[in-house]
Scaffold this motif. Structure first.
Motif, PDB file in Angstrom:
ATOM      1  N   ARG A   1      -2.079  -8.994   7.572  1.00 30.58           N
ATOM      2  CA  ARG A   1      -1.359  -8.203   6.804  1.00 30.58           C
ATOM      3  C   ARG A   1      -1.918  -8.403   5.184  1.00 30.58           C
ATOM      4  O   ARG A   1      -2.134  -7.135   4.510  1.00 30.58           O
ATOM      5  CB  ARG A   1       0.020  -8.565   6.520  1.00 30.58           C
TER       6      ARG A   1
ATOM      7  N   LYS B   1       2.309   1.697  -0.269  1.00 30.73           N
ATOM      8  CA  LYS B   1       1.006   2.210   0.489  1.00 30.73           C
ATOM      9  C   LYS B   1       0.475   3.477  -0.387  1.00 30.73           C
ATOM     10  O   LYS B   1      -0.776   3.796  -0.597  1.00 30.73           O
ATOM     11  CB  LYS B   1       1.115   2.604   1.934  1.00 30.73           C
TER      12      LYS B   1
ATOM     13  N   ARG C   1      11.357   0.151   5.102  1.00 31.22           N
ATOM     14  CA  ARG C   1      10.144   1.077   5.481  1.00 31.22           C
ATOM     15  C   ARG C   1       9.917   2.174   4.598  1.00 31.22           C
ATOM     16  O   ARG C   1       8.668   2.543   4.387  1.00 31.22           O
ATOM     17  CB  ARG C   1      10.586   1.834   6.786  1.00 31.22           C
TER      18      ARG C   1
ATOM     19  N   SER D   1      -3.757  -5.310   2.960  1.00 27.17           N
ATOM     20  CA  SER D   1      -3.189  -4.923   1.691  1.00 27.17           C
ATOM     21  C   SER D   1      -4.316  -5.266   0.602  1.00 27.17           C
ATOM     22  O   SER D   1      -4.194  -4.588  -0.290  1.00 27.17           O
ATOM     23  CB  SER D   1      -2.229  -6.007   1.559  1.00 27.17           C
TER      24      SER D   1
ATOM     25  N   GLU E   1       6.130  -6.089   5.141  1.00 26.47           N
ATOM     26  CA  GLU E   1       5.497  -5.804   6.456  1.00 26.47           C
ATOM     27  C   GLU E   1       5.623  -7.235   7.431  1.00 26.47           C
ATOM     28  O   GLU E   1       6.066  -6.940   8.750  1.00 26.47           O
ATOM     29  CB  GLU E   1       3.803  -5.303   6.673  1.00 26.47           C
TER      30      GLU E   1
ATOM     31  N   ILE F   1       7.749   0.513   1.798  1.00 24.96           N
ATOM     32  CA  ILE F   1       6.425   0.256   2.500  1.00 24.96           C
ATOM     33  C   ILE F   1       5.629   1.471   2.307  1.00 24.96           C
ATOM     34  O   ILE F   1       4.425   1.415   1.597  1.00 24.96           O
ATOM     35  CB  ILE F   1       6.614  -0.353   3.764  1.00 24.96           C
TER      36      ILE F   1
END
Length: 433
Positions: A268, A182, A175, A272, A137, A178
């Motif tokens: 971030r 997540k 992306r 996280s 990120e 990411i």
């Protein structure tokens, strides 16, 4: 993302850069911040050989310090003494790119340095995923063609659409990664919640504090079998560890050691590690461990409180624990500290000083959440009576004909289970009757 290898064989030579931009952020304050940045660089495996502090009210949007200062720094760097330049403030992608071109060496900021240390320290699968997510990120807006190696994470055929540039492909791959991370972290969080569901009935205490305040050492001192990793380095602990802490009067609490906080902790990383910090959110109260020997302990305390607010911890049930009192050379300063924080506990985890008082303080806080209840049941209800003896502290037992009257004490969390068990028992007995 490149990371330092903390090896004495090949330590990169680092130049630190700070900016004094206001009366509140004076040159002396910036020097203190650079001392901490030097500790961070050392933790990452770099050797600091020089530092620069510039007084500048407004940061240059293209060069951060200004083009003239950047050219002056370039002469120092090109002398062959500097491998990497580390800024104490976060650089924009444009500033980082311009500085790297001008200095012709690696340029990173405090955020990237902390991310790299976390990458080195991460041991568990969850911690590694959390760090990778924060790194990606952070790096997404800073992508260059150097990121083409990420295409190995996905098959080459069909990954590049018509007219799509390589940088667009890399961004799309990042992306996608990411999103995947997540999702995996949400799954891990759910699994952890299921595995630790039984802990909800036990009082929970969490250790919080500035990094290197001695939380892990204190946990090892309170729980001899904790075996929490402790080292004189920043962020020695990333994974939350929870251990049993036995107290007086049959009281058991779960003590958790958490990741340390630091000034300008990247947002971030906080996001996280939110699942890891769940132990702090669920704790009945906190032990805020403070390094009493640090000259900037008040600033560190302020940083911890701010970070706690950021993750949603707002309750005021916090015990201040001033650690490393044996390292405070000025006895008058320690006496003044005791007067300023009369409700705090002053200990030395490494030397075992005043740990008994800390245990008593924990016991007193836990005791506040205990309740006394009374129960009348038939003498033949052996299962329920036995359950009460197992889960609560029975204070009194009396007989009244065929009934037995029990007075017991238990933590409010345990009372929920006891109430449910009593209701179930009464329901079964009514069916039998």
């Amino acid at each position: 993302m490149e990371t330092f290898a903390p090896s004495s064989a090949a330590r990169e030579k680092a130049l630190l850069v700070g900016v004094s931009s206001s009366p509140e952020l004076s040159r002396s304050t910036v020097e203190e911040y650079l001392d901490e940045l030097e500790f961070l660089a050392d933790t990452a495996g770099a050797e600091v050989v020089s530092r620069i502090v510039q007084e500048k009210k407004q940061k240059d949007p293209a060069w951060f310090l200004g083009k003239g200062k950047a050219e002056e720094m370039a002469h120092v760097v090109k002398g062959g003494l500097i491998d990497i330049v580390i800024f104490d403030d976060e650089l924009s992608p444009v500033q980082a790119r311009n500085l790297e071109r001008a200095l012709e060496c690696k340029v990173i900021d405090r955020t990237e340095l902390i991310l790299q240390i976390f990458a080195i320290r991460a041991k568990s699968a969850q911690a590694k995923m959390q760090v990778e997510l924060a790194q990606l990120e952070y790096l997404l807006p800073r992508l260059t063609r150097l990121w083409t190696h990420l295409s190995k994470q996905k098959g080459g055929i069909g990954t590049k659409g018509p007219g799509e540039t390589q940088i667009e492909t890399d961004r799309r791959l990042v992306r996608h990664r990411i999103t995947s991370l997540k999702k995996k972290l949400r799954e891990v969080s759910l699994q952890h919640a299921t595995q630790t569901k039984e802990r909800d009935s036990v009082p929970r205490v969490a250790l919080v504090g500035y990094t290197n305040a001695g939380k892990s050492t204190l946990m090892n001192a309170l729980c001899p079998r904790a075996e929490a990793y402790a080292e004189d380095r920043l962020f020695a602990t990333l994974d939350t560890k929870t251990r049993r802490l036995e107290l007086k009067i049959n009281k058991l609490v779960l003590l958790s050691d958490t990741v340390g906080f630091i000034r300008k902790l990247p947002h971030r990383l906080v996001e996280s590690f939110r699942s890891t910090l769940d132990e702090v959110l669920r704790a009945d109260f906190l032990l805020h461990v403070v390094d009493a020997s640090h000259p900037g302990y008040e600033d560190q305390m302020h940083v911890v409180r701010q970070t706690l607010q950021e993750i949603g911890v707002e309750h005021e049930n916090i015990i201040e624990v001033f650690n490393k009192v044996d390292a405070v050379g000025d006895r008058d300063a320690l006496r003044a500290l005791r007067q300023k924080y009369p409700g705090a506990i002053f200990v030395s985890a490494i030397r075992g000083i005043n740990l008994g008082a800390l245990r008593d303080a924990i016991s007193e806080n836990v005791a506040r959440d205990y309740r006394v209840r009374a129960l009348r049941t038939h003498v033949s209800n052996y299962k329920l009576i036995g359950y009460l003896y197992e889960t609560a502290e029975v204070l009194d037992k009396r007989y009244d004909g065929e009934d037995v009257l029990l007075t017991y004490r238990a933590h409010y969390k345990t009372l929920r289970r006891i109430d449910a068990r009593v209701a179930e028992s009464e329901k079964q007995r009514s069916h039998v009757a």
